[in-house]
Design a protein around this motif. Structure first.
Motif, mmCIF file in Angstrom:
data_model
loop_
_atom_site.group_PDB
_atom_site.id
_atom_site.type_symbol
_atom_site.label_atom_id
_atom_site.label_comp_id
_atom_site.label_asym_id
_atom_site.label_seq_id
_atom_site.Cartn_x
_atom_site.Cartn_y
_atom_site.Cartn_z
ATOM 1 N N ARG A 273 -34.289 -51.601 -24.888
ATOM 2 C CA ARG A 273 -35.502 -51.528 -25.713
ATOM 3 C C ARG A 273 -35.507 -52.669 -26.738
ATOM 4 N NH1 ARG A 273 -38.269 -46.359 -26.180
ATOM 5 N NH2 ARG A 273 -37.642 -45.075 -24.421
ATOM 6 N N ARG B 125 -29.263 -57.831 -17.960
ATOM 7 C CA ARG B 125 -28.285 -56.781 -17.679
ATOM 8 C C ARG B 125 -26.860 -57.282 -17.945
ATOM 9 N NH1 ARG B 125 -30.966 -52.680 -15.928
ATOM 10 N NH2 ARG B 125 -29.036 -51.504 -15.967
ATOM 11 N N ASP C 155 -27.190 -46.895 -15.220
ATOM 12 C CA ASP C 155 -26.176 -47.479 -14.323
ATOM 13 C C ASP C 155 -24.770 -47.298 -14.896
ATOM 14 O OD1 ASP C 155 -26.580 -49.022 -16.558
ATOM 15 O OD2 ASP C 155 -26.315 -50.932 -15.545
ATOM 16 N N ARG D 185 -42.028 -45.770 -14.645
ATOM 17 C CA ARG D 185 -40.716 -46.233 -15.104
ATOM 18 C C ARG D 185 -39.610 -45.805 -14.155
ATOM 19 N NH1 ARG D 185 -39.664 -44.918 -21.202
ATOM 20 N NH2 ARG D 185 -37.566 -45.081 -20.396
ATOM 21 N N ASP E 68 -37.163 -48.243 -12.250
ATOM 22 C CA ASP E 68 -35.718 -48.149 -12.512
ATOM 23 C C ASP E 68 -34.926 -47.827 -11.234
ATOM 24 O OD1 ASP E 68 -36.413 -48.607 -15.125
ATOM 25 O OD2 ASP E 68 -36.125 -46.543 -15.807
ATOM 26 N N ARG F 204 -35.384 -51.243 -8.464
ATOM 27 C CA ARG F 204 -35.054 -52.643 -8.770
ATOM 28 C C ARG F 204 -33.783 -53.054 -7.998
ATOM 29 N NH1 ARG F 204 -33.219 -50.616 -14.585
ATOM 30 N NH2 ARG F 204 -31.084 -50.088 -14.029
#
Ligand code: DC
Length: 373
Positions: free
Chosen positions: A162, A238, A260, A309, A313, A316
């Motif tokens: 965020r 990431r 993850d 979302r 999520d 991807r």
């Protein structure tokens, strides 16, 4: 080999036999695994318990874990003004190859306060609980509650994505403009190089600072949540955040939630939970959260956002949200938060006992009458 002693303490939530036994087992398993003591090399264990623990002798936990030849003893603790209530202490003496200076004393839950110098000291492997799952399943609420009960640090990784999204938005990058992913990638990567992201823990609560400013509240906006999901598909984002998350989990015990954590960030977590709930429940929870923060939202709108979302999520390329093979699925649709917390703590304790057995211990075959030692 020499004779060594390791000390430890843990607090108990209620004066109930099962609570005292499971806390004591947790303490013993941590003392033994962290110091690589072998079952047969344990010579004696001395326990003390505060006066407010009355239902069972803590030594019964050692018997249940199979310590049948070691000398066990329990004593009531001195009552000192201001001392920690509901506390079990143990001193394990064993033959061991480590020098005494390398012996790790173990303080868990509220007892970490007794020895703050040890809580973050050099560790032979901090313990982690990974909680993954879709939005609105209750991850952050539960992760916070479990961390508090176990004396762990709660790390909210979603807050980091965020913050990255907020930073890009403040730099004028429209993450949602439908521009080609390649174009977005380049500008985001360039901008991220200058992102000064800082995570601080103030009274156990995680605070996020961007370029020195506290954005802990600002990142809760739902547009920032959508931006976080968009920015999180970018591998460079990431990589940067995963390195930070792993560093946080290196030195202290953590409950970390995200998408993850069990599959990628902390594959060796002691316990992995995949938290889920049906869509209707998740929408209701999100609406309630928003209302508590004084924000009104339409149920259909929240449902659409959550669906989008979750889809992004889960589909991807880079570390998508999915259940780790060794994760336990916990559906919270029909559970109160307290019930869900108890289930996670129970799974964690069972897991700790299991890792103790893997370390050479077998459950005691002795019939133990709990109040008679
Ligand atoms: O849990 P949250 O709503 O604060 O997370 C915001 C977004 O960040 C989420 O939609 C996906 C992304 N995220 C991620 O990709 N990996 C994580 N470990 C945590 C969050």
């Amino acid at each position: 080999m020499g004779i060594r002693s390791a000390r430890g303490a843990i607090t108990v939530m209620r004066d109930e036999g099962d609570e005292i036994l499971s806390a004591t087992k947790e303490l013993l398993s941590e003392i033994i695994t962290r110091n690589q003591f072998k079952h047969d090399d344990v010579i004696s264990i001395i326990f003390t318990a505060t006066k407010d623990l009355t239902k069972v002798y803590p030594a019964a936990a050692a018997r249940e874990l199979g310590f049948t030849s070691a000398a066990l003893m329990c004593a009531e603790e001195m009552r000192v003004e201001g001392s920690l209530p509901m506390c079990v202490r143990a001193c394990v003496t064993a033959e061991c190859g480590l020098p005494q200076r390398d012996i790790e004393h173990v303080y868990l839950r509220e007892a970490t306060r007794l020895r703050p110098d040890l809580a973050r000291a050099r560790r032979r492997g901090a313990v982690a609980i990974a909680i993954d799952g879709p939005g609105g399943a209750g991850k952050s609420t539960l992760a916070k509650m479990v961390a508090e009960a176990l004396g762990f640090v709660y790390v909210d990784t979603g807050a980091m994505y965020r913050a990255a999204a907020l930073y890009c938005m403040r730099k004028g990058i429209d993450l949602s403009d439908g521009s080609l992913l390649a174009r977005r990638l380049q500008s985001v990567e360039a901008v991220l190089d200058s992102m000064d992201l800082e995570i601080k823990f103030v009274d156990g609560a995680q605070k996020i600072f961007l370029c020195g400013g506290d954005v802990t509240e600002a990142i809760r906006d739902s547009a920032v949540g959508t931006g976080a999901s968009q920015v999180s598909v970018i591998p460079a984002v990431r990589e940067k955040l995963v390195a930070l998350q792993r560093k946080l989990a290196q030195d202290c015990d953590v409950v970390m939630d995200g998408r993850d954590i069990g599959t990628h960030v902390l594959p060796n977590a002691r316990l992995k939970i995949y938290l889920d709930a049906d869509l209707k429940t998740r929408v209701t929870r999100r609406l309630k959260d928003l209302r508590e923060k004084g924000r009104e939202a339409e149920s259909v709108e929240v449902e659409r956002e959550l669906r989008e979302r979750d889809h992004r999520d889960m589909t991807r390329d880079a570390s998508p949200l999915c259940k780790a093979d060794d994760a336990v699925v916990l559906d919270t649709s029909n559970l109160t938060r307290e019930e869900a917390r108890e289930k996670i703590i129970e799974l964690f304790r069972r897991g700790s006992e299991f890792s103790l057995r893997e370390n050479g211990l077998t459950a005691g075959s002795l019939e133990v009458t709990r109040n008679v030692l």
